[in-house]
Motif scaffolding. Structure first.
Motif, PDB file in Angstrom:
ATOM      1  N   ARG A  49      -9.318  49.146 -21.300  1.00  0.00           N
ATOM      2  CA  ARG A  49      -9.598  48.187 -20.234  1.00  0.00           C
ATOM      3  C   ARG A  49      -8.219  47.705 -19.776  1.00  0.00           C
ATOM      4  NH1 ARG A  49     -13.665  43.486 -19.785  1.00  0.00           N
ATOM      5  NH2 ARG A  49     -14.614  44.223 -21.709  1.00  0.00           N
ATOM      6  N   THR A  81     -11.698  49.073 -15.237  1.00  0.00           N
ATOM      7  CA  THR A  81     -11.927  50.277 -16.037  1.00  0.00           C
ATOM      8  C   THR A  81     -13.227  50.885 -15.512  1.00  0.00           C
ATOM      9  OG1 THR A  81     -11.957  51.230 -18.259  1.00  0.00           O
ATOM     10  CG2 THR A  81     -13.269  49.227 -17.952  1.00  0.00           C
ATOM     11  N   TYR A  83     -16.451  50.712 -16.558  1.00  0.00           N
ATOM     12  CA  TYR A  83     -17.100  49.871 -17.573  1.00  0.00           C
ATOM     13  C   TYR A  83     -18.211  50.588 -18.319  1.00  0.00           C
ATOM     14  CZ  TYR A  83     -14.229  46.008 -16.153  1.00  0.00           C
ATOM     15  OH  TYR A  83     -13.136  45.217 -15.911  1.00  0.00           O
ATOM     16  N   TYR A  86     -16.396  52.754 -20.782  1.00  0.00           N
ATOM     17  CA  TYR A  86     -15.669  51.947 -21.757  1.00  0.00           C
ATOM     18  C   TYR A  86     -16.613  51.255 -22.748  1.00  0.00           C
ATOM     19  CZ  TYR A  86     -12.485  48.344 -23.567  1.00  0.00           C
ATOM     20  OH  TYR A  86     -11.738  47.523 -24.383  1.00  0.00           O
ATOM     21  N   ILE A  87     -17.633  50.618 -22.237  1.00  0.00           N
ATOM     22  CA  ILE A  87     -18.544  49.855 -23.097  1.00  0.00           C
ATOM     23  C   ILE A  87     -19.343  50.774 -24.019  1.00  0.00           C
ATOM     24  CG2 ILE A  87     -20.621  48.393 -23.072  1.00  0.00           C
ATOM     25  CD1 ILE A  87     -19.359  47.128 -20.456  1.00  0.00           C
ATOM     26  N   ALA A 130     -17.230  39.295 -18.330  1.00  0.00           N
ATOM     27  CA  ALA A 130     -18.359  40.171 -18.001  1.00  0.00           C
ATOM     28  C   ALA A 130     -19.329  39.467 -17.052  1.00  0.00           C
ATOM     29  CB  ALA A 130     -19.083  40.611 -19.273  1.00  0.00           C
TER      30      ALA A 130
END
Length: 195
Positions: A49, A81, A83, A86-87, A130
């Motif tokens: 991130r 990023t 997301y 990434y998550i 977030a």
């Protein structure tokens, strides 16, 4: 040191002790990104991130027909990023490219996870970010569904003038859901009104 910017950013959302500030700072690494350099590409998992210290990044997707659709921009003091990648630590679907030479602070997925486990303040910090990101995306969807192209441009230009000045017209047009030619006409009309 550049990591002091992340401490300043975090202290606007949560209050950190000196020890916590050092812990947060140590989780980030400063990275220089050259103009046109990609930091995320489809089919590769987004491991980091990014917090932009200086510069401009753009996230976009490419359709099967070869059309680019700008998803978001990130300028100084913004995060970016892919997301979803990434998550969930799964292959990315977006490209993220530097539109100018850029300096970021990056944190990898594992370090972020460790920070959150170590202290509820860090969990709160990333949760607030977030939530803000989700609210921003919701505003964008509503804007795209309820406003004319001209209204979208006017609202975006008044809210984010620095982005409008720094990103290429084709990227801004794509982000706002219009052709470059249509955006050019809107801008010309705006200039004519001011004359």
């Amino acid at each position: 040191m550049m990591t002091s910017k992340i401490i300043e950013y975090a202290n606007n959302l949560i209050k950190l002790t000196d020890e916590e500030a050092e812990q947060l700072s140590n989780a980030f690494k400063e990275v220089n990104i050259k103009k046109r350099q990609f930091i995320v590409q489809p089919n590769f998992t987004a491991k980091n991130r990014y917090y932009v210290l200086k510069g401009t990044l753009m996230a976009y997707v490419v359709t099967d027909e070869g059309h680019n659709h700008t998803i978001t921009f990130a300028i100084d003091d913004w995060w970016i990023t892919d997301y979803n990648s990434y998550i969930f630590q799964q292959p990315a679907t977006m490209f993220i490219v530097a539109l100018e030479d850029t300096i970021v602070l990056q944190i990898d997925h594992e370090k972020e996870h460790d920070l959150k486990k170590s202290n509820h303040k860090f969990e709160t910090f990333f949760r607030i970010m977030a939530e803000r990101g989700l609210a921003s995306h919701q505003r964008r969807i509503i804007s795209n569904l309820t406003q004319s192209a001209e209204e979208r441009y006017e609202n975006y230009a008044s809210k984010y003038p620095q982005i409008v000045q720094r990103v290429p017209q084709y990227a801004l047009a794509s982000y706002l859901g219009m052709t470059t030619e249509f955006l050019s006409r809107i801008r010309n009309k705006r200039v004519a009104k001011k004359s």
